[in-house]
Design a protein around this motif. Structure first.
Motif, PDB file in Angstrom:
ATOM      1  N   ILE A   1       1.204  -1.543   0.035  1.00  0.00           N
ATOM      2  CA  ILE A   1       0.132   0.337  -0.209  1.00  0.00           C
ATOM      3  C   ILE A   1       0.644   1.455   0.282  1.00  0.00           C
ATOM      4  CG2 ILE A   1      -1.604   1.073   1.592  1.00  0.00           C
ATOM      5  CD1 ILE A   1      -3.003  -1.146   2.174  1.00  0.00           C
ATOM      6  N   TYR A   2       1.997   0.942   0.727  1.00  0.00           N
ATOM      7  CA  TYR A   2       2.857   2.484   1.200  1.00  0.00           C
ATOM      8  C   TYR A   2       3.477   2.586  -0.762  1.00  0.00           C
ATOM      9  CZ  TYR A   2       6.539   5.293   2.634  1.00  0.00           C
ATOM     10  OH  TYR A   2       7.332   6.691   2.659  1.00  0.00           O
ATOM     11  N   ALA A   3       4.281   1.360  -1.325  1.00  0.00           N
ATOM     12  CA  ALA A   3       4.585   2.018  -2.844  1.00  0.00           C
ATOM     13  C   ALA A   3       3.559   2.229  -3.528  1.00  0.00           C
ATOM     14  CB  ALA A   3       4.446   0.545  -3.242  1.00  0.00           C
ATOM     15  N   LEU A   4       2.380   1.389  -3.672  1.00  0.00           N
ATOM     16  CA  LEU A   4       0.793   2.392  -4.471  1.00  0.00           C
ATOM     17  C   LEU A   4       0.539   3.821  -4.067  1.00  0.00           C
ATOM     18  CD1 LEU A   4      -1.305  -0.752  -3.691  1.00  0.00           C
ATOM     19  CD2 LEU A   4       0.071  -0.163  -6.330  1.00  0.00           C
TER      20      LEU A   4
ATOM     21  N   MET B   1      10.132  -3.383  -5.520  1.00  0.00           N
ATOM     22  CA  MET B   1      11.436  -3.361  -5.542  1.00  0.00           C
ATOM     23  C   MET B   1      11.957  -2.041  -6.304  1.00  0.00           C
ATOM     24  SD  MET B   1      12.795  -4.845  -2.680  1.00  0.00           S
ATOM     25  CE  MET B   1      14.418  -6.152  -3.665  1.00  0.00           C
ATOM     26  N   LEU B   2      10.974  -1.622  -7.090  1.00  0.00           N
ATOM     27  CA  LEU B   2      10.956  -0.255  -8.140  1.00  0.00           C
ATOM     28  C   LEU B   2      12.107   0.552  -8.217  1.00  0.00           C
ATOM     29  CD1 LEU B   2      10.835  -0.280 -11.750  1.00  0.00           C
ATOM     30  CD2 LEU B   2       8.483   0.493 -10.633  1.00  0.00           C
ATOM     31  N   PRO B   3      11.751   0.772  -7.205  1.00  0.00           N
ATOM     32  CA  PRO B   3      12.757   2.235  -6.705  1.00  0.00           C
ATOM     33  C   PRO B   3      14.315   1.887  -6.659  1.00  0.00           C
ATOM     34  CG  PRO B   3      10.854   1.861  -5.333  1.00  0.00           C
ATOM     35  CD  PRO B   3      11.195   0.383  -6.173  1.00  0.00           C
TER      36      PRO B   3
ATOM     37  N   LEU C   1      14.780   2.298 -10.379  1.00  0.00           N
ATOM     38  CA  LEU C   1      13.964   3.488 -11.258  1.00  0.00           C
ATOM     39  C   LEU C   1      15.069   4.886 -10.945  1.00  0.00           C
ATOM     40  CD1 LEU C   1      11.396   4.243 -13.036  1.00  0.00           C
ATOM     41  CD2 LEU C   1      10.480   4.796  -9.835  1.00  0.00           C
ATOM     42  N   PRO C   2      15.805   5.816 -12.456  1.00  0.00           N
ATOM     43  CA  PRO C   2      16.168   7.275 -11.686  1.00  0.00           C
ATOM     44  C   PRO C   2      15.429   7.654 -10.632  1.00  0.00           C
ATOM     45  CG  PRO C   2      15.724   7.154 -14.131  1.00  0.00           C
ATOM     46  CD  PRO C   2      14.758   5.303 -13.149  1.00  0.00           C
ATOM     47  N   GLU C   3      16.446   8.535  -9.452  1.00  0.00           N
ATOM     48  CA  GLU C   3      16.142   8.727  -8.584  1.00  0.00           C
ATOM     49  C   GLU C   3      14.710  10.050  -8.781  1.00  0.00           C
ATOM     50  OE1 GLU C   3      18.868   9.635  -5.797  1.00  0.00           O
ATOM     51  OE2 GLU C   3      18.946   7.856  -4.836  1.00  0.00           O
ATOM     52  N   VAL C   4      15.358  10.875  -9.970  1.00  0.00           N
ATOM     53  CA  VAL C   4      14.642  11.761 -10.309  1.00  0.00           C
ATOM     54  C   VAL C   4      13.340  11.200 -10.565  1.00  0.00           C
ATOM     55  CG1 VAL C   4      15.051  11.740 -12.781  1.00  0.00           C
ATOM     56  CG2 VAL C   4      14.866  14.212 -11.396  1.00  0.00           C
ATOM     57  N   ILE C   5      13.119  10.680 -11.696  1.00  0.00           N
ATOM     58  CA  ILE C   5      12.137  10.245 -11.401  1.00  0.00           C
ATOM     59  C   ILE C   5      10.935   9.925 -10.104  1.00  0.00           C
ATOM     60  CG2 ILE C   5      10.120   8.219 -12.114  1.00  0.00           C
ATOM     61  CD1 ILE C   5      11.532   9.329 -14.548  1.00  0.00           C
ATOM     62  N   VAL C   6      11.797  10.306  -9.381  1.00  0.00           N
ATOM     63  CA  VAL C   6      10.150   9.532  -8.082  1.00  0.00           C
ATOM     64  C   VAL C   6      10.034  11.250  -7.163  1.00  0.00           C
ATOM     65  CG1 VAL C   6      10.439   8.722  -4.991  1.00  0.00           C
ATOM     66  CG2 VAL C   6      11.594   6.945  -7.731  1.00  0.00           C
ATOM     67  N   ALA C   7      11.585  11.650  -7.109  1.00  0.00           N
ATOM     68  CA  ALA C   7      11.312  13.373  -6.925  1.00  0.00           C
ATOM     69  C   ALA C   7      11.019  13.718  -7.519  1.00  0.00           C
ATOM     70  CB  ALA C   7      13.205  13.583  -6.679  1.00  0.00           C
ATOM     71  N   ILE C   8      10.694  13.467  -8.909  1.00  0.00           N
ATOM     72  CA  ILE C   8       9.951  14.808  -9.664  1.00  0.00           C
ATOM     73  C   ILE C   8       8.364  14.094  -9.386  1.00  0.00           C
ATOM     74  CG2 ILE C   8       9.995  13.390 -11.939  1.00  0.00           C
ATOM     75  CD1 ILE C   8       9.095  16.298 -13.474  1.00  0.00           C
TER      76      ILE C   8
ATOM     77  N   GLY D   1       9.029   9.797   1.146  1.00  0.00           N
ATOM     78  CA  GLY D   1      10.558   9.722  -0.511  1.00  0.00           C
ATOM     79  C   GLY D   1      11.233   8.630  -0.297  1.00  0.00           C
ATOM     80  N   HIS D   2      12.458   9.299   0.952  1.00  0.00           N
ATOM     81  CA  HIS D   2      13.296   8.076   1.332  1.00  0.00           C
ATOM     82  C   HIS D   2      12.608   7.094   1.731  1.00  0.00           C
ATOM     83  CE1 HIS D   2      16.925  12.025   1.964  1.00  0.00           C
ATOM     84  NE2 HIS D   2      16.453  11.441   0.357  1.00  0.00           N
ATOM     85  N   THR D   3      12.095   6.902   3.067  1.00  0.00           N
ATOM     86  CA  THR D   3      10.999   5.206   3.188  1.00  0.00           C
ATOM     87  C   THR D   3      11.483   4.980   1.980  1.00  0.00           C
ATOM     88  OG1 THR D   3      10.783   6.155   5.135  1.00  0.00           O
ATOM     89  CG2 THR D   3       9.289   4.087   4.093  1.00  0.00           C
ATOM     90  N   LEU D   4      10.492   5.567   0.934  1.00  0.00           N
ATOM     91  CA  LEU D   4      10.258   4.987  -0.527  1.00  0.00           C
ATOM     92  C   LEU D   4      11.978   3.667  -1.213  1.00  0.00           C
ATOM     93  CD1 LEU D   4       7.712   3.819  -2.637  1.00  0.00           C
ATOM     94  CD2 LEU D   4       8.343   5.862  -3.828  1.00  0.00           C
ATOM     95  N   ILE D   5      12.761   4.575  -0.940  1.00  0.00           N
ATOM     96  CA  ILE D   5      14.167   4.092  -2.165  1.00  0.00           C
ATOM     97  C   ILE D   5      14.592   3.434  -0.827  1.00  0.00           C
ATOM     98  CG2 ILE D   5      14.298   6.045  -4.038  1.00  0.00           C
ATOM     99  CD1 ILE D   5      16.279   7.245  -2.237  1.00  0.00           C
ATOM    100  N   CYS D   6      14.258   2.674   0.050  1.00  0.00           N
ATOM    101  CA  CYS D   6      15.563   2.537   0.999  1.00  0.00           C
ATOM    102  C   CYS D   6      14.312   1.183   1.067  1.00  0.00           C
ATOM    103  CB  CYS D   6      15.307   3.097   2.456  1.00  0.00           C
ATOM    104  SG  CYS D   6      16.638   4.583   2.650  1.00  0.00           S
ATOM    105  N   THR D   7      13.449   0.789   1.087  1.00  0.00           N
ATOM    106  CA  THR D   7      12.371   0.231   1.461  1.00  0.00           C
ATOM    107  C   THR D   7      13.066  -1.482   0.702  1.00  0.00           C
ATOM    108  OG1 THR D   7      10.585   1.499   2.312  1.00  0.00           O
ATOM    109  CG2 THR D   7      10.624  -1.392   1.685  1.00  0.00           C
ATOM    110  N   PRO D   8      13.219  -0.875  -0.040  1.00  0.00           N
ATOM    111  CA  PRO D   8      13.668  -2.404  -1.477  1.00  0.00           C
ATOM    112  C   PRO D   8      15.240  -2.432  -0.718  1.00  0.00           C
ATOM    113  CG  PRO D   8      13.180  -0.495  -2.732  1.00  0.00           C
ATOM    114  CD  PRO D   8      13.260  -0.432  -1.464  1.00  0.00           C
TER     115      PRO D   8
END
Ligand code: ATP
Ligand code: MG
Lengths: 363, 268, 367
Positions: A25-28, B101-103, B106-113, B134-141
């Motif tokens: 859910i978080y990722a979504l 795991m996608l992040p 994925l280029p970080e700039v995409i997540v950022a923008i 945002g950091h949680t999103l990219i660190c989770t993987p």
């Protein structure tokens, strides 16, 4: 009804889904929804900024894409980004392979993790500062130039190694080195050593054993390295900004400018979406071509003759694409030529991936 | 001969890999205001200058808050996903885990923008909390990758034995699973902390007027006069990162040892 | 057998791994067309010796001749040997036919001839229809056959097999043992088999080298090895053997014969062939296989009156056989006796008194 639901919850599938759901859910929420919204935004158009508030034309239209694909500035930007990422990927993987091979095959087993550790350490240290230091290293009066001058290799400092695409390639290749080494190393480690002995026992030389056994079995690792280097580098911001000069800017720099300097969010979104699309298409194309070339190589008997044939076909193909790219705009218009090229390439790739089975090279 | 060539290549490679980091302390202790050779002399004034820069302290504080929060959130989310992935089979497993795991690629700039645009469209002000998100999103993987290793290394029959001996699912988790996975959890916390501390793009896009340490650094890079101080700060950061990594690696190895396994390589 | 022209000649072969002395002076000749086995406990250097012959290990000292040619400095791909690896080493990225045809790339055959050769090789190992099968979709026995076909297609002078059967279950192992013997007869190639299974070695080999700690303890045909082991170590490793203390008497009968006093059994006379390790006057030991001791039932008596009495200390019933441990009066420890179960022949109870017949011709003397 509630009984069967309770049963579902107790099953492995139910437990697994329940357990994974917070993360999912978080990722979504933070990935899928924002990605969807930039896709949506890319079809809007920026009107004006009134008192700091952006005004949009919310009808869905392709004008941003048309502009991005036809304006020579954007075309040059995207091509440059692709070229730099491609070069970085090539340099990184080609240089990483021997190192991964060395660690896997020639380093004592109990020393291997030390080597891996040594290789990963620089990666964990401040990215900004590492990139900045490359600016120092490559500078006009930096260690590289002064070193080469002192050695008498050059007569005057090299100008072409800073503030252009070359310096971006060097710096990014440096930053992504461990990303390339690790997957290749893992693939090499997985190769059962008796396979190599078996090949030698069956009469193959060391070089041919490498070509016929080691390399094909390492290919999944190489592919992973290619993906892991190519995809993120195309979106890099810091390196082009610090060492790229005007000739080395990449997509991310422009996205940033669109949003913060020009305040044109839809265009920024469009460039981001295009970057992802192009990366996906290029990768699809690359994998399909690799599969096709390897298939050709096998067809021709696997040895050096096969390599020659595959290389010849690859060079011919790339030439055709270059010609199409340079002549296309004059013939059928800039936007049309890009779209035609992308469509043909993607269709061809899809066809190859569909018709040719995954070969022995694991691609 | 072949081996020698390879060994020389690998050694040179390693040398180049470390070249920037080796230069860092040279300039940090150099008694000159330009970052160039030749070096002038030894000084610690740049380190002293760090102490009376309030903006730097504020940025450091922001970064620490973000990094600690990120490490905790990402590790918790990672625990859920890693446990689910190693222990259970469920529909669309590969797709779900792949998406999470996608992040990683994925280029970080995409997540950022994309995060920035959503925030802007919602009329929200970005700030510390959005950087944490945002950091949680990219660190989770990364957390998942590390924790999956620990969970996979754990012999499943250990948990079954505990249940067989009368423990509940929760007490089994607490008494058996958690202690065996705890080195992985610590490693994950440390790695996520390190990544977040060093992350620039997302923080740069989302920081608004609360810069993190890298964003502050970025701003300083524009002023040549500030560069020696930046070098001093960089030296401290590098030493800190290396220390954290050594600790994380130690925990990871201890975890392997506890699970009775042989070491098979680094983090990624 | 050893009269055949030697195809492999090992002379004083030594191998060191750093400080570790893995092979300690191996000398042997292996004949053309021979089925030769290296037998020994784990870690005795069997694999090391085999890999040295294949060219994967350099000798530290000594000489290896293959078909009369010195192999010093000759890499594995240039040697007239091929190997069946313990793990089989089937290339995972190739199908069965590609695996079998791997070594033919360099040969001068046409594509058509190569295909035929691969087909024949697969036929020979009973995998005729499996050519297109992916390597990972094979059972253990099938992988083993692919590995065999892949090596045999190269027509080596010597085929080296490193514990080829150890990964198979018992049934499959027996099938493959027979299969290997058949194949070896058919192709007439010298086979060198490494095994730690003494039964396998006895069943399959023309000659066996028993190795301990990097040395060949005894090199002989299976029957000699079983009947006349030259040391207690070899005897213990191959089958079951009882040991009883004995004294070699100074007053021998002469004529090459040796007189002994055996604990619990009494006086015996042995031929020198029964003393492969020599016979020095004084304390010694004799060995007797369980099947050369016989329980006497009522009314039976031993030829030549060679009888002994004792108490049954253990009874192990196997269906077709029964094993007894019997403590002979005057002997320090029980001996094992194996008896075929027959109708009307009663199985003795624990604790019963039993009479035993023994035959001095079945004894071996260890000094
Ligand atoms: N590469 C090596 N480096 C150091 N020691 C080795 C090496 N290879 C083998 N040895 C040692 O040499 C000895 C003999 O090993 P080898 O593999 O020949 O035994 P083996 O008789 O085949 O045993 P097994 O039946 O277990 O396969 C062993 O003690 C082993 O530890
Ligand atoms: Mg062995």
């Amino acid at each position: 009804m509630s009984g069967s639901l309770a049963k579902m919850m107790r099953s492995d599938a139910g437990k697994g889904l329940t357990l994974v759901s917070p993360t999912l859910i978080y990722a979504l929420l933070l990935l899928a929804a924002p990605l969807a919204s930039i896709v949506l935004l890319s079809f809007w158009t920026q009107l004006a900024t009134v008192a700091g508030q952006a005004q949009f034309d919310r009808t869905l239209q392709l004008s941003n894409y048309r502009e991005a694909l036809t304006d020579p500035l954007y075309r040059a930007l995207m091509l440059r980004s692709l070229r730099i990422s491609g070069m970085v990927m090539l340099v990184t993987v080609v240089l990483a392979f021997p190192v991964a091979y060395f660690i896997s095959f020639h380093v004592r087993p109990d020393r291997k993790s030390l080597w891996l550790f040594l290789i990963t350490i620089p990666f964990w240290t401040s990215y900004l500062i590492r990139v900045f230091l490359w600016r120092v290293i490559l500078a006009y009066d930096g260690p590289v130039n002064s070193g080469l001058l002192a050695l008498g290799v050059i007569d005057e400092p090299l100008g072409w190694i800073l503030y252009n695409a070359n310096s971006v390639v060097i710096t990014l290749a440096h930053a992504y080195a461990p990303f390339a080494i690790l997957p290749i190393f893992v693939a090499l480690e997985k190769i059962d050593r008796s396979l190599l002995e078996a090949a030698r026992d069956l009469g193959e030389s060391k070089a041919m054993t490498f070509l016929r056994v080691t390399l094909p079995l390492a290919m999944p690792g190489v592919l992973a390295a290619v993906l892991i280097v190519f995809i993120p580098t195309i979106g890099d911001y810091v390196t082009p900004q610090l060492v790229g000069g005007s000739g080395g800017t990449m997509i991310a720099n422009n996205i940033h400018a669109q949003i913060f300097a020009l305040n044109d969010r839809p265009m920024g979104a469009t460039l981001a979406v295009l970057a992802m699309l192009i990366v996906a298409m290029v990768l699809l194309w690359g994998i399909a071509r690799a599969r096709f070339w390897l298939w050709l190589m096998d067809r021709a008997g696997g040895g050096f003759a096969g390599i020659g044939l595959a290389l010849a076909v690859a060079v011919a193909e790339i030439t055709v694409i270059r010609v199409a790219f340079s002549q296309g705009p004059a013939l059928i218009g800039a936007g049309a030529s890009v779209i035609a090229l992308l469509l043909v390439a993607t269709a061809l790739s899809a066809f190859i991936l569909w018709r040719l089975p995954k070969g022995r090279w694991g691609i | 001969m072949r081996l020698n060539l390879l060994a020389i290549f690998a050694a040179v490679y390693l040398l180049v890999l470390y070249a920037p980091i080796v230069l860092l302390p040279l300039f940090a202790f150099n008694d000159g205001t330009v970052i160039a050779f030749p070096l002038r002399g030894f000084t610690t004034q740049w380190f002293a200058a760090l102490l009376d820069t309030p903006a730097l302290h504020q940025a450091t504080f922001n970064s620490l808050v973000i990094a600690v929060s990120t490490a905790i959130f990402a590790t918790i989310l990672g625990l859920f996903a890693a446990r689910a992935a190693t222990r259970y089979g469920f529909p669309a497993k590969a797709g779900i885990i792949g998406f999470i795991m996608l992040p990683l690629v994925l280029p970080e700039v995409i997540v950022a923008i994309s995060l920035l645009i959503v925030l802007m469209q919602l009329g929200l002000n970005s700030g510390t909390w959005s950087i944490i998100a945002g950091h949680t999103l990219i660190c989770t993987p990364f957390a998942i990758a590390i924790l999956q290793g620990s969970f996979a290394n754990m012999d499943r029959s250990l948990e079954e034995a505990a249940v067989d001996l009368g423990e509940t699912a929760w007490s089994t988790f607490r008494l058996i699973t958690l202690p065996l996975v705890s080195p992985g959890i610590i490693a994950s916390l440390l790695i996520c902390f390190t990544i977040s501390l060093d992350e620039f793009i997302i923080a740069f896009f989302l920081s608004g007027n609360e810069p993190t340490l890298p964003v502050y650094l970025w701003g300083q890079l524009r002023f040549p006069a500030r560069l020696p101080v930046v070098m001093a700060l960089g030296t401290i950061l590098v030493i800190l990162s290396v220390l954290l990594l050594v600790v994380a690696e130690t925990f990871r190895r201890r975890g392997l040892k506890r699970a009775g396994l042989k070491d098979t390589g680094g983090f990624l | 057998m050893s009269q055949k022209t030697p195809i492999v000649t090992l002379t004083g072969v030594q191998k060191y791994y750093g400080d570790y002395h893995a092979l300690r002076g191996i000398t042997a000749e292996i004949g053309q067309g021979e089925f030769f086995s290296l037998l020994g406990p784990s870690g005795c250097g069997k694999t090391t010796l085999l890999r040295s012959i294949a060219g994967f290990e350099d000798l530290s000292e000594g000489q290896l001749l293959l078909d009369g040619r010195d192999m010093e400095g000759v890499p594995p791909n240039k040697r007239p040997t091929n190997m069946v690896f313990q793990s089989y080493a089937i290339f995972p990225h190739m199908n069965v036919a590609e695996n079998v045809g791997f070594g033919l790339r360099r040969s001068s055959m046409s594509t058509e001839e190569k295909r035929r050769a691969v087909g024949e090789a697969l036929e020979m190992v009973g995998l005729g229809k499996f050519g297109a099968r992916a390597a990972h979709a094979l059972s253990g026995g099938q992988r083993q056959r692919v590995a065999l076909a892949r090596a045999l297609i190269m027509k080596p002078k010597v085929l080296l097999l490193d514990e080829p059967l150890s990964a198979l279950d018992k049934k499959m192992r027996e099938v493959m043992q027979v299969e290997l013997i058949r194949l070896q007869r058919e192709v007439g190639i010298t086979f060198i088999l490494v095994t730690h299974d003494q039964e396998e070695a006895l069943v399959m080999s023309d000659r066996i080298a028993v190795m301990f700690e990097g040395e060949i303890a005894q090199l002989a045909d299976p029957e000699t090895l079983y009947r006349r082991p030259n040391s207690r170590r070899v005897a213990e490793f191959i089958g079951m053997m009882n040991f009883l203390p004995a004294t070699v008497l100074p007053t021998g009968p002469g004529g090459g014969r040796v007189a002994l006093e055996v604990a619990g059994l009494g006086r015996a006379e042995l031929e020198t062939a029964q003393c492969p390790g020599g016979a020095a006057i004084g304390e010694a030991e004799i060995g007797l296989r369980p099947e050369s001791l016989t329980v006497l039932y009522e009314g039976q008596s031993a030829e030549g009156g060679r009888e002994a009495e004792g108490t049954v200390r253990e009874v192990v019933y196997y269906g077709d056989m029964t094993y007894y441990d019997i403590l002979i009066d005057g002997a320090p420890s029980p001996v094992r006796v194996s008896m075929r179960n027959m109708p009307g022949r009663r199985v003795l109870d624990f604790g019963a008194r039993a009479r035993l017949a023994w035959d001095p011709r079945a004894m071996v003397l260890f000094c």
